[in-house]
Design a protein around this motif. Structure first.
Motif, PDB file in Angstrom:
ATOM      1  N   MET A  34     -76.331  28.320-139.658  1.00  0.00           N
ATOM      2  CA  MET A  34     -74.941  27.999-140.001  1.00  0.00           C
ATOM      3  C   MET A  34     -73.930  28.728-139.107  1.00  0.00           C
ATOM      4  N   ALA A  35     -74.347  29.795-138.460  1.00  0.00           N
ATOM      5  CA  ALA A  35     -73.459  30.535-137.567  1.00  0.00           C
ATOM      6  C   ALA A  35     -73.460  29.984-136.145  1.00  0.00           C
ATOM      7  N   THR A  36     -74.314  28.993-135.883  1.00  0.00           N
ATOM      8  CA  THR A  36     -74.366  28.434-134.528  1.00  0.00           C
ATOM      9  C   THR A  36     -73.122  27.620-134.219  1.00  0.00           C
ATOM     10  N   GLU A  37     -72.861  27.470-132.933  1.00  0.00           N
ATOM     11  CA  GLU A  37     -71.733  26.650-132.492  1.00  0.00           C
ATOM     12  C   GLU A  37     -71.944  25.191-132.917  1.00  0.00           C
ATOM     13  N   THR A  38     -73.176  24.727-132.881  1.00  0.00           N
ATOM     14  CA  THR A  38     -73.486  23.356-133.287  1.00  0.00           C
ATOM     15  C   THR A  38     -73.088  23.131-134.741  1.00  0.00           C
ATOM     16  N   ALA A  39     -73.470  24.050-135.608  1.00  0.00           N
ATOM     17  CA  ALA A  39     -73.136  23.912-137.032  1.00  0.00           C
ATOM     18  C   ALA A  39     -71.626  23.980-137.245  1.00  0.00           C
ATOM     19  N   LYS A  40     -70.988  24.918-136.574  1.00  0.00           N
ATOM     20  CA  LYS A  40     -69.531  25.052-136.725  1.00  0.00           C
ATOM     21  C   LYS A  40     -68.823  23.773-136.284  1.00  0.00           C
ATOM     22  N   LYS A  41     -69.230  23.222-135.144  1.00  0.00           N
ATOM     23  CA  LYS A  41     -68.605  21.993-134.644  1.00  0.00           C
ATOM     24  C   LYS A  41     -68.900  20.813-135.566  1.00  0.00           C
ATOM     25  N   THR A  42     -70.115  20.750-136.081  1.00  0.00           N
ATOM     26  CA  THR A  42     -70.496  19.664-136.987  1.00  0.00           C
ATOM     27  C   THR A  42     -69.621  19.676-138.234  1.00  0.00           C
ATOM     28  N   PHE A  43     -69.455  20.854-138.828  1.00  0.00           N
ATOM     29  CA  PHE A  43     -68.671  20.936-140.060  1.00  0.00           C
ATOM     30  C   PHE A  43     -67.168  20.798-139.794  1.00  0.00           C
ATOM     31  N   GLU A  44     -66.727  21.227-138.631  1.00  0.00           N
ATOM     32  CA  GLU A  44     -65.323  21.038-138.269  1.00  0.00           C
ATOM     33  C   GLU A  44     -65.032  19.541-138.116  1.00  0.00           C
ATOM     34  N   LYS A  45     -65.944  18.830-137.462  1.00  0.00           N
ATOM     35  CA  LYS A  45     -65.776  17.379-137.298  1.00  0.00           C
ATOM     36  C   LYS A  45     -65.821  16.680-138.657  1.00  0.00           C
ATOM     37  N   LEU A  46     -66.745  17.082-139.498  1.00  0.00           N
ATOM     38  CA  LEU A  46     -66.840  16.503-140.839  1.00  0.00           C
ATOM     39  C   LEU A  46     -65.544  16.747-141.610  1.00  0.00           C
TER      40      LEU A  46
END
Length: 166
Positions: A34-46
């Motif tokens: 959840m701390a990865t950039e991928t997760a952050k970007k995914t949830f920001e987009k969502l």
């Protein structure tokens, strides 16, 4: 003689314990992902994609509160028909709220599952790389440990390697 046997037993125990424990690390795999950039970007987009739905939910919540307040203030002077109409309005808003909230939650779960489908295999590879590089015999999920010295926590290393792997 007794003192010598205690000393020998103590020495054997002190040598056996490190050998028994091995090189151990702990990690919070969920926090690492959840701390990865991928997760952050995914949830920001969502979050951005779901803004209209969240705004509508907030408006429905306000409408329902207003209906409740109106009913409490005016119930004693309202006709039975007006009370039923107000109740139907409230029920309609509540149903819309529930359906929209369920849809938003379902979408969030779908997005999270899709993200995890790609990140979990990568995490497994990264953990194995870290295990080999750190010569760890055991890596334990942090939530299954009562206490661990922060020095043996490799969660941040996992996140860093996942971010670097992209």
């Amino acid at each position: 003689m007794r003192l010598a046997s205690y000393l020998i037993a103590g020495l054997l125990t002190s040598f056996a314990m490190p050998a028994l424990a091995g090189n151990v690390a702990v990690a919070d795999s969920q926090a690492a992902i959840m701390a990865t950039e991928t997760a952050k970007k995914t949830f920001e987009k969502l979050n951005n994609d779901m803004k209209p739905q969240r705004d509508r939910l907030e408006q429905l919540r306000k409408d329902i509160a207003a209906i409740e307040e109106k009913f409490q203030k005016n119930a004693s002077v309202m006709s039975d028909k007006d009370k039923r109409d107000l109740q139907k309005q409230a029920e309609s808003k509540l149903n819309e709220f529930k359906n929209l909230a369920d849809a938003v939650q379902k979408r969030a779960n779908e997005v999270q599952q899709e993200m995890l489908k790609t990140l979990i295999p990568k995490t497994e590879v990264v953990v194995e790389e870290i295990r080999k590089a750190g010569n760890y015999d055991i890596i334990i999920e942090k939530k299954n440990v009562i206490f661990a010295d922060p020095a043996v926590d490799i969660t941040k290393k996992i996140t860093e390697k996942l971010n670097a792997a992209k």
